[in-house]
Scaffold this active site. Structure first.
Site, mmCIF file in Angstrom:
data_model
loop_
_atom_site.group_PDB
_atom_site.id
_atom_site.type_symbol
_atom_site.label_atom_id
_atom_site.label_comp_id
_atom_site.label_asym_id
_atom_site.label_seq_id
_atom_site.Cartn_x
_atom_site.Cartn_y
_atom_site.Cartn_z
ATOM 1 N N SER A 160 61.876 26.671 -53.111
ATOM 2 C CA SER A 160 61.545 27.462 -53.562
ATOM 3 C C SER A 160 62.624 27.951 -55.205
ATOM 4 O O SER A 160 62.939 26.594 -55.298
ATOM 5 C CB SER A 160 62.883 27.695 -51.901
ATOM 6 O OG SER A 160 63.776 29.133 -52.816
ATOM 7 N N TYR A 190 70.348 25.218 -48.328
ATOM 8 C CA TYR A 190 69.030 25.520 -48.257
ATOM 9 C C TYR A 190 68.741 25.485 -49.482
ATOM 10 O O TYR A 190 68.078 25.068 -50.200
ATOM 11 C CB TYR A 190 69.320 27.531 -48.138
ATOM 12 C CG TYR A 190 67.474 27.542 -48.023
ATOM 13 C CD1 TYR A 190 66.972 27.458 -47.122
ATOM 14 C CD2 TYR A 190 67.053 28.757 -49.065
ATOM 15 C CE1 TYR A 190 64.629 27.440 -47.379
ATOM 16 C CE2 TYR A 190 65.646 28.625 -49.200
ATOM 17 C CZ TYR A 190 64.849 28.257 -48.985
ATOM 18 O OH TYR A 190 63.356 28.393 -49.190
HETATM 19 P P1 NAI Z 1 57.900 31.300 -41.536
HETATM 20 O O1 NAI Z 1 59.101 31.509 -40.620
HETATM 21 O O2 NAI Z 1 57.102 31.796 -41.527
HETATM 22 O O3 NAI Z 1 57.072 29.066 -41.878
HETATM 23 C C1 NAI Z 1 57.840 27.837 -41.413
HETATM 24 C C2 NAI Z 1 57.497 27.096 -40.521
HETATM 25 O O4 NAI Z 1 57.615 26.242 -40.723
HETATM 26 C C3 NAI Z 1 57.157 27.732 -39.055
HETATM 27 O O5 NAI Z 1 56.116 27.566 -39.272
HETATM 28 C C4 NAI Z 1 58.146 26.744 -38.575
HETATM 29 O O6 NAI Z 1 57.876 26.601 -37.277
HETATM 30 C C5 NAI Z 1 57.765 25.642 -39.152
HETATM 31 N N1 NAI Z 1 59.102 24.650 -39.285
HETATM 32 C C6 NAI Z 1 60.534 24.894 -38.570
HETATM 33 N N2 NAI Z 1 61.349 24.168 -38.670
HETATM 34 C C7 NAI Z 1 59.857 22.987 -38.498
HETATM 35 C C8 NAI Z 1 60.243 21.694 -37.948
HETATM 36 N N3 NAI Z 1 61.432 21.139 -37.075
HETATM 37 N N4 NAI Z 1 58.613 20.655 -37.917
HETATM 38 C C9 NAI Z 1 57.931 21.503 -38.026
HETATM 39 N N5 NAI Z 1 57.511 22.447 -38.760
HETATM 40 C C10 NAI Z 1 58.443 23.353 -38.935
HETATM 41 O O7 NAI Z 1 58.163 31.104 -42.725
HETATM 42 P P2 NAI Z 1 57.642 30.909 -44.162
HETATM 43 O O8 NAI Z 1 58.123 31.222 -45.627
HETATM 44 O O9 NAI Z 1 56.132 30.503 -43.538
HETATM 45 O O10 NAI Z 1 57.497 29.157 -45.128
HETATM 46 C C11 NAI Z 1 56.860 28.032 -45.350
HETATM 47 C C12 NAI Z 1 57.975 27.357 -46.096
HETATM 48 O O11 NAI Z 1 57.919 27.880 -46.875
HETATM 49 C C13 NAI Z 1 59.235 26.868 -46.426
HETATM 50 O O12 NAI Z 1 59.328 25.486 -46.622
HETATM 51 C C14 NAI Z 1 60.488 28.208 -47.032
HETATM 52 O O13 NAI Z 1 61.700 27.359 -47.573
HETATM 53 C C15 NAI Z 1 59.197 28.063 -47.913
HETATM 54 N N6 NAI Z 1 60.140 29.585 -49.061
HETATM 55 C C16 NAI Z 1 59.175 30.083 -48.423
HETATM 56 C C17 NAI Z 1 59.675 31.143 -49.108
HETATM 57 C C18 NAI Z 1 59.693 33.516 -48.606
HETATM 58 O O14 NAI Z 1 60.273 34.226 -49.343
HETATM 59 N N7 NAI Z 1 59.095 33.108 -47.250
HETATM 60 C C19 NAI Z 1 60.419 31.611 -50.385
HETATM 61 C C20 NAI Z 1 60.574 30.193 -50.972
HETATM 62 C C21 NAI Z 1 60.328 29.506 -50.197
HETATM 63 C C1 BGC Z 2 63.533 32.302 -49.334
HETATM 64 C C2 BGC Z 2 63.501 33.296 -49.248
HETATM 65 C C3 BGC Z 2 63.635 34.438 -50.440
HETATM 66 C C4 BGC Z 2 63.231 33.957 -51.591
HETATM 67 C C5 BGC Z 2 64.012 34.396 -53.024
HETATM 68 C C6 BGC Z 2 62.901 31.963 -50.394
HETATM 69 O O1 BGC Z 2 63.031 30.641 -50.547
HETATM 70 O O2 BGC Z 2 63.271 31.262 -48.276
HETATM 71 O O3 BGC Z 2 64.075 33.999 -48.287
HETATM 72 O O4 BGC Z 2 63.753 35.758 -50.244
HETATM 73 O O5 BGC Z 2 63.341 32.719 -51.785
HETATM 74 O O6 BGC Z 2 65.544 34.496 -52.729
#
Ligand code: NAI
Ligand code: BGC
Length: 268
Positions: free
Chosen positions: A152, A165
């Protein structure tokens, strides 16, 4: 992209958001993809459906790619062991691990319940390590492999009320650099990509036009990223096009890490 065809890939947290887009992109590149999910088997099956459609659209014959769903909580060592056993035995090996699973909880740092803090560290950082060490143990038996971590912008920039986080993601940075150095001679490359604000369910503001506009006004490029834009970078880092890159984080953030408040020149 070069070098992804016929590779066996495990994507954690691939039932939604960025993980789903990564699984889909790898299938379109001709890779065999294991879709890890924690909760929501139906959503994981939907990822498989999307993967099959994408590979077909890319001209790959139906049924020629292996795919599977695999349940498991990445923060639990037993789950991770079982997951790796299942994937390696079903696919006959593993070439690429994408550590994507993650979650976030907001709360004032002096008040956030420790259980919530622990959960972020356990899933985002410890979970990535549990998967990485299993993958590395396997890679060492078969001549190498690749790990790509979904970090992130907050591995670098602090964010009030996100102490767990930001700590988990800066820990991931330390893990990426340490493992990359430790296994560089073993043909194992380890990198991260660091998304900025991306339109996925982790950001409920994506469906609130006013909050979305406010958040996007802080992004130099003026918009959020898409899961597909993140998936493209994950695929690049895992491909042979990135063959000489290890231990790095590639920021995919529309300029969010470029000190956005300095966007306009000072006057006077
Ligand atoms: P999301 O909520 O759609 O996906 C997260 C996924 O991780 C879900 O499929 C969830 O079931 C899974 N998950 C959560 N806990 C788990 C566990 N204990 N075991 C296995 N799976 C688990 O959100 P997103 O955005 O797709 O997140 C994916 C990655 O991207 C995360 O690591 C998040 O920190 C990172 N990220 C997301 C950003 C954003 O703005 N959407 C920005 C920066 C990083
Ligand atoms: C977080 C988001 C956030 C983005 C920018 C990511 O790591 O999961 O919620 O919008 O950073 O701040």
């Amino acid at each position: 992209m070069r070098g992804l065809k016929d590779k066996n890939v495990l994507v954690t947290g691939a039932s939604s958001g960025i993980g789903k887009a990564i699984a889909t992109r790898f299938a379109a590149e001709g890779a065999h993809v294991a879709v890890n999910y924690y909760k929501g088997e139906e959503e994981a099956n939907d990822t498989i459906k999307q993967m099959r459609a994408a590979s077909l659209a890319a001209g790959i014959a139906a049924g020629s790619l292996k795919d599977m769903t695999v349940q498991g909580d990445v923060s639990k060592e037993e789950d991770v062991s079982t997951m790796f056993e299942q994937v390696i035995s079903t696919f006959g090996g593993l070439d690429i691990l994408i550590n994507n699973a993650g979650m976030q909880i907001q709360g004032a740092s002096h008040e956030i319940p420790l259980a919530q803090f622990d959960k972020m560290i356990d899933i985002n950082m410890r979970g990535a390590f549990l998967c990485a060490r299993k993958a590395i143990a396997h890679f060492l038996t078969c001549g190498g492999g690749i790990i790509v971590n979904d970090s992130s912008v907050h591995e670098l920039i602090p964010r009030p009320e996100y102490v767990g986080y930001t700590m988990s993601k800066s820990g991931l940075r330390g893990m990426t650099r340490t493992l990359a150095l430790e296994y560089a001679r073993d043909n194992i490359r380890i990198n991260s990509f660091a998304p900025g604000a991306t339109l996925t369910p982790i950001n409920p503001w994506k469906d609130d036009p006013q909050r979305k506009a406010d958040i996007e006004s802080h992004i130099p490029m003026g918009r959020s990223g898409t899961p597909e834009e993140m998936a493209a970078v994950a695929a690049f880092l895992a491909s042979d096009d990135a063959a000489y890159i290890t231990g790095q984080t590639l920021f995919v953030d529309g300029g969010l890490t470029l000190f956005p408040s300095f966007r306009t020149p000072w006057t006077g």
